[in-house]
Design a protein around this motif. Sequence first.
Motif, PDB file in Angstrom:
ATOM      1  N   SER A   1       1.043  -1.143   0.047  1.00 33.40           N
ATOM      2  CA  SER A   1       0.076   0.028  -0.111  1.00 33.40           C
ATOM      3  C   SER A   1       0.946   1.198   0.067  1.00 33.40           C
ATOM      4  O   SER A   1       0.664   2.153  -0.674  1.00 33.40           O
ATOM      5  N   ARG A   2       1.984   1.208   0.711  1.00 36.22           N
ATOM      6  CA  ARG A   2       2.794   2.493   0.637  1.00 36.22           C
ATOM      7  C   ARG A   2       3.725   2.612  -0.488  1.00 36.22           C
ATOM      8  O   ARG A   2       3.759   3.750  -1.052  1.00 36.22           O
ATOM      9  N   ARG A   3       3.870   1.338  -1.050  1.00 37.30           N
ATOM     10  CA  ARG A   3       4.617   1.451  -2.566  1.00 37.30           C
ATOM     11  C   ARG A   3       3.757   2.162  -3.608  1.00 37.30           C
ATOM     12  O   ARG A   3       3.915   2.958  -4.344  1.00 37.30           O
ATOM     13  N   LEU A   4       2.394   1.748  -3.438  1.00 38.23           N
ATOM     14  CA  LEU A   4       1.375   2.407  -4.388  1.00 38.23           C
ATOM     15  C   LEU A   4       1.345   3.839  -4.119  1.00 38.23           C
ATOM     16  O   LEU A   4       1.269   4.617  -4.980  1.00 38.23           O
ATOM     17  N   ALA A   5       1.128   4.302  -2.752  1.00 37.42           N
ATOM     18  CA  ALA A   5       0.906   5.766  -2.547  1.00 37.42           C
ATOM     19  C   ALA A   5       2.274   6.483  -3.015  1.00 37.42           C
ATOM     20  O   ALA A   5       2.408   7.687  -3.647  1.00 37.42           O
ATOM     21  N   SER A   6       3.413   6.045  -2.770  1.00 32.34           N
ATOM     22  CA  SER A   6       4.741   6.509  -3.282  1.00 32.34           C
ATOM     23  C   SER A   6       4.676   6.600  -4.873  1.00 32.34           C
ATOM     24  O   SER A   6       5.091   7.506  -5.299  1.00 32.34           O
ATOM     25  N   ALA A   7       4.371   5.551  -5.487  1.00 32.72           N
ATOM     26  CA  ALA A   7       4.356   5.630  -6.939  1.00 32.72           C
ATOM     27  C   ALA A   7       3.452   6.513  -7.404  1.00 32.72           C
ATOM     28  O   ALA A   7       3.631   7.237  -8.460  1.00 32.72           O
ATOM     29  N   LEU A   8       2.266   6.573  -6.815  1.00 31.87           N
ATOM     30  CA  LEU A   8       1.333   7.636  -7.571  1.00 31.87           C
ATOM     31  C   LEU A   8       1.719   8.935  -7.128  1.00 31.87           C
ATOM     32  O   LEU A   8       1.696   9.948  -8.014  1.00 31.87           O
ATOM     33  N   THR A   9       2.727   9.333  -6.132  1.00 29.54           N
ATOM     34  CA  THR A   9       3.152  10.390  -5.768  1.00 29.54           C
ATOM     35  C   THR A   9       4.219  10.603  -6.848  1.00 29.54           C
ATOM     36  O   THR A   9       4.219  11.872  -7.309  1.00 29.54           O
ATOM     37  N   LYS A  10       5.001  10.064  -7.335  1.00 27.46           N
ATOM     38  CA  LYS A  10       6.018   9.965  -8.195  1.00 27.46           C
ATOM     39  C   LYS A  10       5.392  10.457  -9.634  1.00 27.46           C
ATOM     40  O   LYS A  10       6.124  10.803 -10.617  1.00 27.46           O
ATOM     41  N   ASN A  11       4.007   9.935  -9.682  1.00 27.14           N
ATOM     42  CA  ASN A  11       3.508  10.237 -11.086  1.00 27.14           C
ATOM     43  C   ASN A  11       2.656  11.311 -11.060  1.00 27.14           C
ATOM     44  O   ASN A  11       1.826  11.610 -11.984  1.00 27.14           O
ATOM     45  N   GLY A  12       2.876  12.246  -9.931  1.00 28.27           N
ATOM     46  CA  GLY A  12       2.156  13.469  -9.891  1.00 28.27           C
ATOM     47  C   GLY A  12       0.906  13.797  -9.211  1.00 28.27           C
ATOM     48  O   GLY A  12       0.644  14.879  -9.122  1.00 28.27           O
ATOM     49  N   ILE A  13       0.500  12.694  -8.504  1.00 27.60           N
ATOM     50  CA  ILE A  13      -0.684  12.631  -7.866  1.00 27.60           C
ATOM     51  C   ILE A  13      -0.529  13.494  -6.633  1.00 27.60           C
ATOM     52  O   ILE A  13       0.345  13.109  -5.821  1.00 27.60           O
TER      53      ILE A  13
ATOM     54  N   LEU B   1       4.351  -0.664  -8.928  1.00 25.18           N
ATOM     55  CA  LEU B   1       4.500  -0.725  -7.641  1.00 25.18           C
ATOM     56  C   LEU B   1       5.929  -0.820  -7.169  1.00 25.18           C
ATOM     57  O   LEU B   1       6.632  -0.530  -6.263  1.00 25.18           O
ATOM     58  N   THR B   2       6.686  -1.546  -8.324  1.00 19.81           N
ATOM     59  CA  THR B   2       8.233  -1.408  -7.976  1.00 19.81           C
ATOM     60  C   THR B   2       8.867  -0.193  -8.060  1.00 19.81           C
ATOM     61  O   THR B   2      10.167  -0.120  -7.492  1.00 19.81           O
ATOM     62  N   ARG B   3       8.178   0.939  -8.309  1.00 15.98           N
ATOM     63  CA  ARG B   3       8.937   2.235  -8.405  1.00 15.98           C
ATOM     64  C   ARG B   3       8.606   2.728  -7.258  1.00 15.98           C
ATOM     65  O   ARG B   3       8.939   4.059  -6.882  1.00 15.98           O
ATOM     66  N   GLY B   4       7.744   2.238  -6.409  1.00 15.70           N
ATOM     67  CA  GLY B   4       7.563   3.110  -5.105  1.00 15.70           C
ATOM     68  C   GLY B   4       8.339   2.511  -3.991  1.00 15.70           C
ATOM     69  O   GLY B   4       8.745   1.382  -3.916  1.00 15.70           O
TER      70      GLY B   4
END
Length: 544
Positions: free
Chosen positions: A54-66, A167-170
Amino acid sequence: MTNPYNTDLDRTPANYQPLTPLTFLERAANVFPDHTAIVHGALRRSYAEFYARSRRLASALTKNGIRRGDTVSALLPNTPAMLECHYGVPMCGAVLHSINTRLDAAIIAFQLDHAMAKIVIVDSEFMPLLQEALSLAQVAPLVIQVDDPEYDGPRTEVEVADYEVFLTRGNPDFDWLMPEDEWDAISINYTSGTTGDPKGVVSHHRGAYLLAQGNALTTSMKKHAVYLWTLPMFHCNGWCFPWTLSAIVGTHVCLRQVRAEPIWSALAEEEVTHLCGAPIVMSLLIGAPDAAKRDLSHTVQFFTAAAPPPESVLAAMKEAGFDVTHLYGLTETYGPAVVNDWHRDWSDLPADQQATLKARQGVRYLPLEGLDVLDPDTMQPVPRDGQTMGEVMFRGNVVMKGYFRNPTATQKAFEGGWFHSGDLGVRHPDGYIQLKDRSKDIIISGGENISSIEVEEALYRHPAVGTAAVVAMPHDKWGETPCAFVELKPGQQADSETLRAWCRSQLAPYKVPGRFVFTEIPRTSTGKIQKFVLREQARQPEFT
């Protein structure tokens, strides 16, 4: 006079934090990291893994500008990815928009545009549906595809981001965001009405936190309960149970499809303690072939909403090992906020009296501050006589923030300091409420809300239809199904199959009327259609 207890006693980080259900997962992962959080086919995922993903998802979304307040949509069945969205999306400050997978492309396009979706996370099964929706939409969100190993159907080859790669990007140790205010939006869910006013129901962190805990208290869920996902998570965020289970460190048992054999297998093999669903799920269970049924070593708590199940179904469920409790609520109340709290001495009553009591919707959940049946004109409570009808109204912290980008509808819904449900009911002498009719003529079929107005508008678009009136008709399997009364234009011809095919081209399949009646439609002296006459006709045994 100044309250002396408010002097020099201020809110600080030491004594005040915004309420959010996201902290439930953090605590579960820290205290019970190895406990099984998710079961999905052969998959077993611990709370430590659930939290990290779940934290990976949040992190990856943030990196994609969310950013805070952005919308992330999910077109997913009841899978682990959908659970991760319920945490990972709000963990970066975004708002989760769960899409009903049974809707047609035009309605999904409307929702994506109205919610201003920045990203859509979609299961591969629904990729063709999403592609059609996006061809009709104005927004152009990033699409992330979940390739669920439990899905064995056809796949559409498209060049979009893969969920697992995403997810791996998060970062699994991402320092996720608490809401700036517990009033911040956590999700948006759309009501069944899709024409005219958009009705995007906005829920906040505080309400989700409170109803999630209210679920545990109301359903007597013990620590480490096992919950089977037969209720779609796109329904009011699964009635907040995605967050409830973390609060009691329970286990989610995911199911892509609601079918009898896998449900019975999960009940027995995973030792499921709780599940929710429409009456059709009960009929599915008790109507399953004997070869599919399993002997249960424990009583399973089954929570149902929509139309109350008939006495024969309740008796069969009890014999099969289920204890059925009736709930009631709306999308605007985070799902169920009313429970038919059962009294022990009621169990000693004859079966027909028990069925009568079980047909009532009940009393307020613990986190709901106000529930009443009021005269909508005077805003005064109706007599507690079980006969005088009024409108069911709610007040409290588990009522929505309001309708997104629709201040007029929000103001109307909250007139007089109460949320107007639009449902008509009575209040019994003991305080329990019971629904009697729906002022908006909503039809509940298999747990799905169907707007009669939407079906009527589809019929009116057919060149042969002069007048159409749609009401609920009892159905053994679905509880209710739409029944269309039709007057044809002079000189025009159409039969049931013609109109059924027309409706299939205009509506989601479950909204297509089960019966078409060609007749003169009754009207008042002022020309208003008398739907109550049609409803009575549709309820007659000889009619169905």
